[in-house]
Design a protein around this motif. Structure first.
Motif, short mmCIF file in Angstrom:
data_model
loop_
_atom_site.label_atom_id
_atom_site.label_comp_id
_atom_site.label_asym_id
_atom_site.label_seq_id
_atom_site.Cartn_x
_atom_site.Cartn_y
_atom_site.Cartn_z
N PHE A 1 17.02 26.01 17.20
CA PHE A 1 17.41 26.28 15.82
C PHE A 1 17.00 25.08 14.98
N ILE A 2 16.14 25.30 13.98
CA ILE A 2 15.60 24.20 13.20
C ILE A 2 16.16 24.26 11.78
N ALA A 3 16.94 23.25 11.44
CA ALA A 3 17.54 23.15 10.12
C ALA A 3 16.49 22.71 9.09
N ASP A 4 16.84 22.81 7.82
CA ASP A 4 15.96 22.34 6.76
C ASP A 4 16.77 22.20 5.47
N LEU B 1 11.69 31.23 24.80
CA LEU B 1 12.51 30.48 23.85
C LEU B 1 12.43 31.09 22.45
N GLY B 2 13.61 31.32 21.85
CA GLY B 2 13.66 31.83 20.48
C GLY B 2 13.59 30.70 19.48
N PHE B 3 13.27 31.05 18.23
CA PHE B 3 13.13 30.05 17.17
C PHE B 3 13.89 30.51 15.93
N GLY B 4 14.98 29.81 15.60
CA GLY B 4 15.73 30.09 14.38
C GLY B 4 15.31 29.12 13.30
N ILE B 5 14.69 29.62 12.25
CA ILE B 5 14.10 28.76 11.23
C ILE B 5 14.89 28.88 9.93
N THR B 6 15.29 27.75 9.38
CA THR B 6 16.02 27.72 8.12
C THR B 6 15.06 27.79 6.94
N ILE C 1 19.57 32.05 6.89
CA ILE C 1 19.55 32.31 5.45
C ILE C 1 20.41 31.27 4.74
N VAL C 2 19.81 30.48 3.87
CA VAL C 2 20.58 29.53 3.07
C VAL C 2 20.22 29.70 1.60
N THR C 3 21.17 29.33 0.73
CA THR C 3 20.96 29.47 -0.71
C THR C 3 20.86 28.13 -1.41
N GLY C 4 21.04 27.03 -0.67
CA GLY C 4 20.90 25.69 -1.26
C GLY C 4 22.19 25.17 -1.85
N TYR C 5 22.26 23.83 -1.92
CA TYR C 5 23.46 23.23 -2.51
C TYR C 5 23.15 21.87 -3.16
N LEU C 6 21.87 21.52 -3.31
CA LEU C 6 21.51 20.20 -3.84
C LEU C 6 20.93 20.30 -5.25
N ASP C 7 21.51 19.54 -6.18
CA ASP C 7 20.93 19.46 -7.52
C ASP C 7 19.53 18.86 -7.48
N SER C 8 19.29 17.96 -6.53
CA SER C 8 17.97 17.33 -6.44
C SER C 8 16.88 18.36 -6.17
#
Length: 473
Positions: A65-68, A109-114, A144-151
């Motif tokens: 699982f690869i975060a981003d 091996l599975g791959f979970g991509i952010t 699935i992410v929606t973000g949380y950084l003003d930058s």
């Protein structure tokens, strides 16, 4: 090792295991990139990742699982000085670029991509992930992410972060359009590859998408023919009220961030109940807890290794990471001062902890012994195995996201010492299941079930690409 008998009539639940990583040096356990044996500074070398993928497959890991993130951590002290010095997920590279190479050296091996949907056109994203599902033979998942950084907003030319709930409304429509692309443009038997009759694809079985929504518009045929899974395995980590509603409707895997077993169980029970209210099988969502593990041949040696690692860790870097997660500059508070709750647009579930309990920077630093805030499990292989089994059975989760500490030895240690103990106890597989990532996780086939919201966009009553399809927002 002692022989432990298992009930063959009712075998215990086996642990699902993902390695949790990021295309950077400093991911979760901050500061450990400085350890003499750590190789994470090589994250920009392809061999670093292909070697990791081969190692994980040898250990029968279900996935990597690869975060981003999009953006940088600039809240702590109002700048990125510490972020740059300690490599707090900076620099970081695109995670999807790693997948084809790792898939080429593995079979299961599975791959979970952010991927943050707030900054992606749905069409380009859907095309990229469908292509990856083809190339990996159905081993792709999407966090699935929606973000949380003003930058991040400033980097893409926006003035500020959208309201928390509005981001989820946008996410709902993003998924709806992706479902139309993945599930509703091509029939399963559209591709013929008929050389004799010069028909590669049957025009009668390829259909146009017509979508006019609040956030997105799209008209035309999806360019990618159906992949093995069509829709990638869907992961999400929503924990706010709005995030839980979204996740329990769409997700097949969810990540829980609590540290205490009783809190984890509360979340598990809440998620299962909410999934049932959404009309889904409550066990159609696999639940994962993030963990860090330090293991050695004996409990004593594991404690010595922890002490060694801790000399290189940076609790302050962990605090800087946490500052951006909650949208507050925690450097402004004295070490023993209770951090007040402030409503922000960042990660609502993390920020709410300041409303529920008195927490000081010293409390946070104590939790960040290795620079990360995930539960830390220490001991011999047998001891760690027992702790993981106990955590699984007490809370009802399905598995764990294992973060790295010192790379690559932490994963190697886990595979060498912990995996055999779990297998001996009947709590971890001894061989991979055949098929796609989805089939490996659920044993229900490669495609989403008919109960999933994506099913309504499948080709039941659609018209050929020259006509008007009955799929509009």
């Amino acid at each position: 090792m002692t022989n432990i008998k298992t009930d063959t009539q009712n075998p215990p639940k086996q642990i699902i295991l993902n390695a949790f990583d990021m295309n950077c040096a400093g991911h979760i356990n901050h500061g450990l990139w400085t350890h003499p044996r750590d190789q994470s500074h090589r994250f920009n070398e392809l061999s670093y990742w292909t070697d990791l993928a081969k190692t994980l497959e040898q250990g029968l890991f279900d996935g990597l699982f690869i975060a981003d993130i999009t953006g940088v951590y600039d809240v702590y002290q109002g700048n990125i000085d510490l972020t740059l010095k300690e490599s707090i997920q900076l620099p970081s590279h695109d995670p999807s670029t790693l997948v084809s190479a790792m898939a080429a050296v593995t079979e299961h091996l599975g791959f979970g991509i952010t991927v943050n949907l707030s900054y992606e056109p749905p069409y380009q994203f859907a095309r990229r992930f469908a292509s990856l599902d083809h190339l990996t033979q159905g081993r792709i998942g999407w966090n699935i992410v929606t973000g949380y950084l003003d930058s991040a907003e400033r980097l893409i030319g926006q003035t500020g972060l959208k309201d928390h709930d509005l981001r989820y409304s946008q996410a709902e429509e993003f998924l709806e359009l992706c479902y139309k692309f993945w599930e509703g443009s091509w029939e399963d038997d559209a591709v013929l590859k008929d050389k004799a009759n010069r028909i590669f694809s049957d025009p009668a079985k390829v259909h146009a998408i017509h979508h006019q929504g609040q956030f997105y518009q799209s008209q035309g045929v999806f360019q990618v023919s159906p992949s093995i899974q069509r829709t990638p395995v869907l992961y999400q980590a929503g924990a706010s009220k709005r995030g839980l509603t979204f996740a329990t409707q769409h997700a097949e895997g969810m990540f829980i961030g609590a540290d205490k077993p009783e809190k984890i169980k509360q979340q598990v029970d809440k998620i299962r109940a909410q999934a049932r209210e959404q009309g889904r099988d409550p066990h159609a969502i696999k639940l994962f807890v993030g963990i860090s593990v330090v293991t050695a041949e004996t409990d004593e040696l594991a404690q010595e290794k922890l002490a060694e690692y801790a000399r290189y860790a940076s609790p302050e870097a962990g605090l800087a990471h946490f500052s951006s997660s909650v949208g507050m500059d925690l450097s402004k508070f004295a070490d023993d001062e209770a951090i007040p709750y402030q409503k922000t647009n960042s990660i609502a579930s993390v920020n709410s902890k300041f409303k529920e309990q008195q927490i000081t920077p010293n409390d946070l630093k104590a939790q960040l012994q290795l620079g990360g805030r995930y539960p830390l499990i220490i001991g011999s292989g047998a001891s760690v195995a027992e702790q993981l089994i106990s955590l699984l059975d007490e809370t009802g989760v399905d598995g764990f996201n294992l973060t790295r500490t010192v790379a690559p030895e932490s994963h190697q240690d886990f595979i060498r010492l912990v995996i055999p103990e779990l297998q001996q106890r009947g709590r971890y597989k001894t061989a991979y299941t055949a098929g796609s990532l989805r089939n490996k996780l659920f044993q229900t086939g490669d495609r989403l079930t008919a109960q999933h919201p994506a099913a309504q966009y499948r080709l039941d009553h659609t018209e050929p690409h020259s006509g008007q399809q009955q799929q509009s927002a």
